[in-house]
Design an enzyme around this catalytic site. Structure first.
Site, PDB file in Angstrom:
ATOM      1  N   CYS A 127       0.832  -1.203   0.000  1.00 17.84           N
ATOM      2  CA  CYS A 127       0.000   0.000   0.000  1.00 17.84           C
ATOM      3  C   CYS A 127       0.864   1.250   0.000  1.00 17.84           C
ATOM      4  O   CYS A 127       2.056   1.215   0.307  1.00 17.84           O
ATOM      5  CB  CYS A 127      -0.924  -0.004   1.221  1.00 17.84           C
ATOM      6  SG  CYS A 127      -0.073   0.173   2.807  1.00 17.84           S
ATOM      7  N   ALA A 180       6.467  -2.124  -4.654  1.00 16.16           N
ATOM      8  CA  ALA A 180       6.561  -1.389  -3.396  1.00 16.16           C
ATOM      9  C   ALA A 180       5.553  -0.251  -3.315  1.00 16.16           C
ATOM     10  O   ALA A 180       4.789   0.013  -4.253  1.00 16.16           O
ATOM     11  CB  ALA A 180       7.981  -0.859  -3.228  1.00 16.16           C
ATOM     12  N   HIS A 181       5.573   0.458  -2.180  1.00 16.44           N
ATOM     13  CA  HIS A 181       4.592   1.507  -1.915  1.00 16.44           C
ATOM     14  C   HIS A 181       4.681   2.669  -2.915  1.00 16.44           C
ATOM     15  O   HIS A 181       5.752   3.033  -3.376  1.00 16.44           O
ATOM     16  CB  HIS A 181       4.720   2.044  -0.481  1.00 16.44           C
ATOM     17  CG  HIS A 181       6.085   2.519  -0.106  1.00 16.44           C
ATOM     18  ND1 HIS A 181       6.522   2.538   1.189  1.00 16.44           N
ATOM     19  CD2 HIS A 181       7.113   2.987  -0.838  1.00 16.44           C
ATOM     20  CE1 HIS A 181       7.749   3.011   1.231  1.00 16.44           C
ATOM     21  NE2 HIS A 181       8.132   3.290   0.014  1.00 16.44           N
ATOM     22  N   ASN A 182       3.507   3.187  -3.267  1.00 17.33           N
ATOM     23  CA  ASN A 182       3.366   4.361  -4.129  1.00 17.33           C
ATOM     24  C   ASN A 182       3.840   4.151  -5.563  1.00 17.33           C
ATOM     25  O   ASN A 182       4.007   5.114  -6.319  1.00 17.33           O
ATOM     26  CB  ASN A 182       4.092   5.566  -3.528  1.00 17.33           C
ATOM     27  CG  ASN A 182       3.473   6.017  -2.217  1.00 17.33           C
ATOM     28  OD1 ASN A 182       3.890   5.558  -1.152  1.00 17.33           O
ATOM     29  ND2 ASN A 182       2.476   6.889  -2.293  1.00 17.33           N
TER      30      ASN A 182
END
Length: 348
Positions: free
Chosen positions: A220, A243-245
Protein backbone atom coordinates in the site's frame (compact mmCIF):
# COMPACT_ATOMS: atom_id res chain seq x y z
CA UNK A 1 -19.12 -29.99 -22.81
CA UNK A 2 -19.40 -30.41 -26.57
CA UNK A 3 -19.74 -28.01 -29.50
CA UNK A 4 -20.00 -28.67 -33.22
CA UNK A 5 -17.30 -27.38 -35.53
CA UNK A 6 -19.88 -25.05 -37.09
CA UNK A 7 -20.74 -23.56 -33.68
CA UNK A 8 -17.07 -22.91 -32.95
CA UNK A 9 -16.55 -21.35 -36.39
CA UNK A 10 -19.52 -19.04 -35.83
CA UNK A 11 -18.07 -17.99 -32.47
CA UNK A 12 -14.77 -17.10 -34.16
CA UNK A 13 -16.29 -15.50 -37.26
CA UNK A 14 -14.63 -18.13 -39.44
CA UNK A 15 -15.75 -20.56 -42.12
CA UNK A 16 -15.71 -24.36 -42.13
CA UNK A 17 -13.94 -26.54 -44.66
CA UNK A 18 -15.20 -30.09 -44.11
CA UNK A 19 -17.84 -31.57 -41.80
CA UNK A 20 -19.28 -28.79 -39.62
CA UNK A 21 -21.43 -31.22 -37.65
CA UNK A 22 -18.57 -33.13 -36.05
CA UNK A 23 -18.41 -32.55 -32.30
CA UNK A 24 -15.48 -31.13 -30.33
CA UNK A 25 -14.94 -31.55 -26.58
CA UNK A 26 -11.35 -30.44 -25.96
CA UNK A 27 -8.52 -28.19 -27.14
CA UNK A 28 -5.05 -29.60 -27.80
CA UNK A 29 -1.67 -29.08 -29.47
CA UNK A 30 -1.67 -29.95 -33.16
CA UNK A 31 1.05 -32.60 -32.73
CA UNK A 32 -0.76 -34.32 -29.82
CA UNK A 33 -4.44 -33.85 -30.69
CA UNK A 34 -6.84 -36.79 -30.98
CA UNK A 35 -10.29 -37.26 -32.49
CA UNK A 36 -12.84 -34.97 -30.88
CA UNK A 37 -10.21 -32.33 -30.20
CA UNK A 38 -9.44 -28.95 -31.78
CA UNK A 39 -5.97 -27.59 -32.59
CA UNK A 40 -4.56 -24.58 -34.41
CA UNK A 41 -1.78 -23.86 -36.89
CA UNK A 42 -0.13 -20.45 -36.71
CA UNK A 43 3.63 -20.99 -36.84
CA UNK A 44 4.84 -22.35 -40.24
CA UNK A 45 7.33 -24.55 -38.33
CA UNK A 46 4.40 -26.72 -37.27
CA UNK A 47 2.83 -27.14 -40.71
CA UNK A 48 4.20 -30.69 -40.94
CA UNK A 49 1.80 -31.78 -38.20
CA UNK A 50 -1.36 -30.78 -40.05
CA UNK A 51 -0.73 -33.69 -42.44
CA UNK A 52 -0.49 -36.23 -39.61
CA UNK A 53 -2.65 -34.80 -36.82
CA UNK A 54 -5.56 -36.82 -35.47
CA UNK A 55 -7.45 -33.64 -34.49
CA UNK A 56 -11.03 -33.42 -35.70
CA UNK A 57 -10.50 -29.81 -36.73
CA UNK A 58 -7.62 -27.36 -37.05
CA UNK A 59 -7.90 -23.56 -37.04
CA UNK A 60 -5.83 -22.12 -39.92
CA UNK A 61 -5.35 -18.81 -41.68
CA UNK A 62 -7.84 -18.02 -44.44
CA UNK A 63 -5.14 -18.10 -47.13
CA UNK A 64 -3.66 -21.44 -46.00
CA UNK A 65 -3.03 -23.79 -48.92
CA UNK A 66 -2.02 -27.37 -48.00
CA UNK A 67 0.91 -28.82 -49.91
CA UNK A 68 -0.51 -32.31 -49.75
CA UNK A 69 -3.65 -34.13 -48.65
CA UNK A 70 -4.96 -33.55 -45.14
CA UNK A 71 -7.35 -35.76 -43.15
CA UNK A 72 -8.93 -33.20 -40.86
CA UNK A 73 -11.54 -30.46 -41.01
CA UNK A 74 -10.50 -26.82 -41.06
CA UNK A 75 -11.80 -23.56 -39.63
CA UNK A 76 -10.54 -20.65 -41.72
CA UNK A 77 -9.94 -17.38 -39.80
CA UNK A 78 -7.94 -14.16 -40.09
CA UNK A 79 -5.63 -14.94 -37.16
CA UNK A 80 -5.41 -18.57 -35.90
CA UNK A 81 -3.39 -17.69 -32.79
CA UNK A 82 -5.85 -15.03 -31.63
CA UNK A 83 -8.79 -17.30 -32.41
CA UNK A 84 -7.35 -20.18 -30.39
CA UNK A 85 -6.61 -17.77 -27.53
CA UNK A 86 -10.25 -16.62 -27.62
CA UNK A 87 -11.38 -20.25 -27.26
CA UNK A 88 -9.02 -20.77 -24.33
CA UNK A 89 -10.48 -17.68 -22.68
CA UNK A 90 -14.01 -18.96 -23.09
CA UNK A 91 -13.03 -22.39 -21.74
CA UNK A 92 -11.28 -20.71 -18.81
CA UNK A 93 -14.42 -18.74 -18.00
CA UNK A 94 -16.54 -21.89 -18.07
CA UNK A 95 -14.23 -23.60 -15.60
CA UNK A 96 -13.77 -20.66 -13.25
CA UNK A 97 -17.35 -19.48 -13.21
CA UNK A 98 -19.03 -22.84 -12.68
CA UNK A 99 -19.11 -22.50 -8.92
CA UNK A 100 -21.71 -20.41 -7.14
CA UNK A 101 -23.30 -20.20 -3.73
CA UNK A 102 -21.89 -20.06 -0.23
CA UNK A 103 -19.91 -22.87 1.34
CA UNK A 104 -19.70 -23.25 5.09
CA UNK A 105 -18.00 -22.29 7.25
CA UNK A 106 -17.44 -18.80 5.80
CA UNK A 107 -17.78 -15.33 7.27
CA UNK A 108 -19.08 -11.95 6.11
CA UNK A 109 -18.92 -8.84 8.27
CA UNK A 110 -21.36 -6.04 9.03
CA UNK A 111 -22.67 -3.72 6.31
CA UNK A 112 -21.00 -5.75 3.55
CA UNK A 113 -22.87 -6.11 0.25
CA UNK A 114 -22.42 -8.84 -2.36
CA UNK A 115 -23.75 -9.03 -5.91
CA UNK A 116 -25.56 -11.71 -7.86
CA UNK A 117 -24.23 -15.20 -8.57
CA UNK A 118 -21.36 -14.90 -6.12
CA UNK A 119 -19.25 -17.81 -4.89
CA UNK A 120 -17.79 -17.81 -1.39
CA UNK A 121 -15.62 -20.82 -0.66
CA UNK A 122 -15.24 -22.54 2.70
CA UNK A 123 -13.16 -20.66 5.30
CA UNK A 124 -13.22 -17.47 3.25
CA UNK A 125 -13.44 -14.23 5.25
CA UNK A 126 -15.07 -10.96 4.21
CA UNK A 127 -14.70 -7.98 6.54
CA UNK A 128 -16.96 -5.06 7.34
CA UNK A 129 -18.27 -2.50 4.81
CA UNK A 130 -17.10 -4.54 1.82
CA UNK A 131 -18.74 -4.09 -1.60
CA UNK A 132 -18.53 -7.03 -4.00
CA UNK A 133 -19.97 -7.03 -7.54
CA UNK A 134 -21.78 -9.67 -9.58
CA UNK A 135 -20.26 -13.04 -10.52
CA UNK A 136 -17.30 -12.64 -8.17
CA UNK A 137 -15.61 -15.89 -7.09
CA UNK A 138 -13.88 -15.94 -3.71
CA UNK A 139 -12.20 -19.31 -3.23
CA UNK A 140 -11.50 -21.10 0.07
CA UNK A 141 -9.30 -19.42 2.67
CA UNK A 142 -9.26 -16.08 0.86
CA UNK A 143 -9.23 -13.01 3.11
CA UNK A 144 -10.94 -9.71 2.22
CA UNK A 145 -10.35 -6.90 4.70
CA UNK A 146 -12.63 -4.06 5.75
CA UNK A 147 -13.80 -1.43 3.24
CA UNK A 148 -12.58 -3.37 0.21
CA UNK A 149 -14.36 -2.92 -3.14
CA UNK A 150 -14.29 -5.72 -5.76
CA UNK A 151 -15.78 -5.25 -9.25
CA UNK A 152 -17.87 -7.65 -11.33
CA UNK A 153 -16.48 -10.97 -12.61
CA UNK A 154 -13.29 -10.88 -10.56
CA UNK A 155 -11.73 -14.06 -9.14
CA UNK A 156 -9.80 -14.46 -5.89
CA UNK A 157 -8.16 -17.87 -5.84
CA UNK A 158 -7.50 -19.84 -2.67
CA UNK A 159 -5.38 -18.11 -0.08
CA UNK A 160 -5.43 -14.61 -1.56
CA UNK A 161 -5.08 -11.86 1.07
CA UNK A 162 -6.64 -8.45 0.44
CA UNK A 163 -5.84 -5.81 3.07
CA UNK A 164 -8.32 -3.13 4.15
CA UNK A 165 -9.32 -0.29 1.81
CA UNK A 166 -8.09 -1.99 -1.37
CA UNK A 167 -9.99 -1.25 -4.60
CA UNK A 168 -10.17 -4.05 -7.18
CA UNK A 169 -11.79 -3.49 -10.57
CA UNK A 170 -13.86 -5.77 -12.79
CA UNK A 171 -12.54 -8.90 -14.54
CA UNK A 172 -9.45 -9.15 -12.33
CA UNK A 173 -7.80 -12.47 -11.45
CA UNK A 174 -5.69 -12.87 -8.33
CA UNK A 175 -3.87 -16.17 -8.00
CA UNK A 176 -3.14 -18.10 -4.83
CA UNK A 177 -0.83 -16.48 -2.33
CA UNK A 178 -1.13 -12.96 -3.75
CA UNK A 179 -1.04 -10.27 -1.07
CA UNK A 180 -2.55 -6.89 -1.91
CA UNK A 181 -2.16 -3.90 0.40
CA UNK A 182 0.53 -5.04 2.83
CA UNK A 183 2.73 -2.40 4.48
CA UNK A 184 5.34 -0.66 2.39
CA UNK A 185 8.96 -1.13 3.46
CA UNK A 186 9.19 2.03 5.57
CA UNK A 187 11.58 2.18 8.53
CA UNK A 188 13.28 5.24 10.04
CA UNK A 189 16.86 4.72 11.35
CA UNK A 190 17.36 5.80 14.95
CA UNK A 191 20.46 7.16 16.71
CA UNK A 192 20.90 3.93 18.66
CA UNK A 193 21.09 1.88 15.45
CA UNK A 194 17.55 0.55 15.60
CA UNK A 195 14.76 1.19 13.09
CA UNK A 196 11.35 2.63 13.82
CA UNK A 197 8.39 1.48 11.72
CA UNK A 198 6.75 4.20 9.65
CA UNK A 199 2.99 3.56 9.57
CA UNK A 200 1.69 2.84 6.07
CA UNK A 201 -1.75 4.45 5.73
CA UNK A 202 -2.56 4.45 1.99
CA UNK A 203 -4.16 1.75 -0.15
CA UNK A 204 -3.83 -0.21 -3.39
CA UNK A 205 -5.96 0.23 -6.51
CA UNK A 206 -6.18 -2.48 -9.17
CA UNK A 207 -8.08 -1.25 -12.21
CA UNK A 208 -10.09 -3.47 -14.58
CA UNK A 209 -8.68 -6.58 -16.30
CA UNK A 210 -5.61 -6.90 -14.07
CA UNK A 211 -4.03 -10.32 -13.44
CA UNK A 212 -1.82 -10.90 -10.39
CA UNK A 213 0.28 -14.08 -10.24
CA UNK A 214 0.81 -16.42 -7.31
CA UNK A 215 2.77 -15.07 -4.32
CA UNK A 216 3.05 -11.61 -5.83
CA UNK A 217 2.93 -8.78 -3.29
CA UNK A 218 1.72 -5.22 -3.88
CA UNK A 219 2.33 -2.82 -0.99
CA UNK A 220 0.00 0.00 0.00
CA UNK A 221 0.94 3.67 -0.30
CA UNK A 222 2.51 5.42 2.68
CA UNK A 223 0.15 8.35 3.30
CA UNK A 224 -3.59 8.34 3.82
CA UNK A 225 -5.27 9.33 0.54
CA UNK A 226 -2.39 8.07 -1.62
CA UNK A 227 -2.46 4.81 -3.60
CA UNK A 228 -0.23 2.23 -5.19
CA UNK A 229 -1.92 1.92 -8.61
CA UNK A 230 -1.95 -0.95 -11.08
CA UNK A 231 -3.65 0.36 -14.22
CA UNK A 232 -6.08 -1.53 -16.43
CA UNK A 233 -4.88 -4.52 -18.40
CA UNK A 234 -1.64 -5.03 -16.45
CA UNK A 235 -0.44 -8.64 -16.22
CA UNK A 236 1.81 -9.56 -13.32
CA UNK A 237 3.58 -12.92 -13.13
CA UNK A 238 4.35 -14.91 -9.97
CA UNK A 239 6.74 -13.76 -7.24
CA UNK A 240 6.78 -10.05 -8.08
CA UNK A 241 7.33 -7.31 -5.49
CA UNK A 242 5.74 -3.91 -6.10
CA UNK A 243 6.56 -1.39 -3.40
CA UNK A 244 4.59 1.51 -1.91
CA UNK A 245 3.37 4.36 -4.13
CA UNK A 246 4.40 2.61 -7.36
CA UNK A 247 2.24 3.17 -10.43
CA UNK A 248 2.23 0.63 -13.27
CA UNK A 249 0.78 1.91 -16.57
CA UNK A 250 -1.95 0.14 -18.48
CA UNK A 251 -1.26 -3.02 -20.49
CA UNK A 252 2.22 -3.45 -19.04
CA UNK A 253 3.44 -7.05 -18.64
CA UNK A 254 5.94 -8.01 -15.92
CA UNK A 255 7.58 -11.44 -15.56
CA UNK A 256 8.50 -13.34 -12.41
CA UNK A 257 10.89 -12.20 -9.67
CA UNK A 258 10.87 -8.58 -10.77
CA UNK A 259 11.11 -5.96 -8.03
CA UNK A 260 9.97 -2.34 -8.32
CA UNK A 261 11.07 0.02 -5.56
CA UNK A 262 8.94 2.70 -3.98
CA UNK A 263 7.42 5.66 -5.85
CA UNK A 264 8.61 4.49 -9.29
CA UNK A 265 6.22 5.25 -12.16
CA UNK A 266 6.14 2.67 -14.97
CA UNK A 267 4.59 3.71 -18.29
CA UNK A 268 2.06 2.03 -20.53
CA UNK A 269 2.65 -1.07 -22.68
CA UNK A 270 6.01 -1.86 -21.10
CA UNK A 271 7.48 -5.36 -21.07
CA UNK A 272 9.75 -6.50 -18.24
CA UNK A 273 11.38 -9.94 -18.38
CA UNK A 274 12.26 -12.01 -15.31
CA UNK A 275 14.36 -10.76 -12.38
CA UNK A 276 14.36 -7.13 -13.45
CA UNK A 277 15.16 -4.69 -10.65
CA UNK A 278 14.12 -1.02 -10.58
CA UNK A 279 15.38 1.53 -8.05
CA UNK A 280 12.98 3.90 -6.36
CA UNK A 281 11.57 7.27 -7.51
CA UNK A 282 12.18 6.56 -11.21
CA UNK A 283 10.05 7.26 -14.27
CA UNK A 284 9.96 4.60 -17.00
CA UNK A 285 8.68 5.74 -20.41
CA UNK A 286 5.91 4.03 -22.36
CA UNK A 287 6.75 0.94 -24.46
CA UNK A 288 10.01 0.23 -22.63
CA UNK A 289 11.30 -3.36 -22.91
CA UNK A 290 13.72 -4.66 -20.27
CA UNK A 291 15.54 -7.96 -20.74
CA UNK A 292 15.98 -10.55 -18.01
CA UNK A 293 18.02 -9.46 -14.96
CA UNK A 294 18.20 -5.85 -16.09
CA UNK A 295 19.12 -3.36 -13.39
CA UNK A 296 17.58 0.11 -13.69
CA UNK A 297 19.04 2.87 -11.52
CA UNK A 298 18.06 5.93 -13.60
CA UNK A 299 14.82 7.10 -15.20
CA UNK A 300 14.13 6.11 -18.80
CA UNK A 301 12.67 9.13 -20.60
CA UNK A 302 12.70 8.03 -24.24
CA UNK A 303 9.81 5.81 -25.32
CA UNK A 304 10.26 2.46 -27.04
CA UNK A 305 13.77 1.60 -25.83
CA UNK A 306 14.90 -2.02 -25.50
CA UNK A 307 17.46 -2.41 -22.73
CA UNK A 308 19.31 -5.22 -20.97
CA UNK A 309 22.16 -5.60 -18.51
CA UNK A 310 22.99 -4.19 -15.09
CA UNK A 311 23.20 -1.26 -15.35
CA UNK A 312 20.99 -1.65 -18.40
CA UNK A 313 21.78 -0.21 -21.82
CA UNK A 314 20.65 -0.67 -25.43
CA UNK A 315 20.09 -4.35 -26.21
CA UNK A 316 22.04 -4.25 -29.51
CA UNK A 317 25.03 -2.59 -27.85
CA UNK A 318 24.79 -5.05 -24.98
CA UNK A 319 25.16 -8.10 -27.21
CA UNK A 320 28.00 -6.45 -29.15
CA UNK A 321 29.75 -5.80 -25.84
CA UNK A 322 29.05 -9.32 -24.63
CA UNK A 323 30.66 -10.74 -27.76
CA UNK A 324 33.84 -8.94 -26.71
CA UNK A 325 33.50 -9.61 -23.00
CA UNK A 326 33.35 -13.39 -23.34
CA UNK A 327 36.62 -13.28 -25.29
CA UNK A 328 38.47 -11.30 -22.60
CA UNK A 329 40.39 -14.29 -21.15
CA UNK A 330 41.72 -15.15 -24.62
CA UNK A 331 42.51 -11.51 -25.39
CA UNK A 332 44.32 -11.18 -22.06
CA UNK A 333 46.44 -14.24 -22.83
CA UNK A 334 47.30 -12.89 -26.28
CA UNK A 335 48.24 -9.53 -24.74
CA UNK A 336 50.62 -11.23 -22.31
CA UNK A 337 52.25 -13.12 -25.18
CA UNK A 338 52.75 -9.87 -27.07
CA UNK A 339 54.26 -8.24 -23.95
CA UNK A 340 56.71 -11.13 -23.61
CA UNK A 341 57.77 -10.85 -27.25
CA UNK A 342 58.25 -7.06 -26.98
CA UNK A 343 60.25 -7.37 -23.77
CA UNK A 344 62.42 -10.11 -25.32
CA UNK A 345 63.24 -7.89 -28.30
CA UNK A 346 63.99 -4.89 -26.09
CA UNK A 347 66.31 -6.90 -23.85
CA UNK A 348 68.15 -8.39 -26.84
Amino acid sequence: MEFTISQIAAMLGGSVQGDGNEKINMLAKIQDAKKGQLAFLSNPKYEQYIYTTQASVVIVKKDFVPRREINTNLILVDDPYSSFTALLEEYHKMINFQKSGIEQPSYIGENSVVGKNIYRGAFSYIGNNVKIGDNVKIHPQAFVGDNVVIGDNSILHAGVKIYADTRIGSNCVLHSGAVIGSDGFGFAPQEDGTYKTIPQLGNVILEDNVTVGGNTVIDCATLFGDSTIIRQGVKLDNLIQIAHNVEVGKNTVIAAQTGISGSTKVGENCLFAGQVGLAGHLTIANNTSLGAQSGISKSIKEEGLKLIGSPAFDVKDYFKSYAVFKKLPDLNERLRELEKKILTKVES
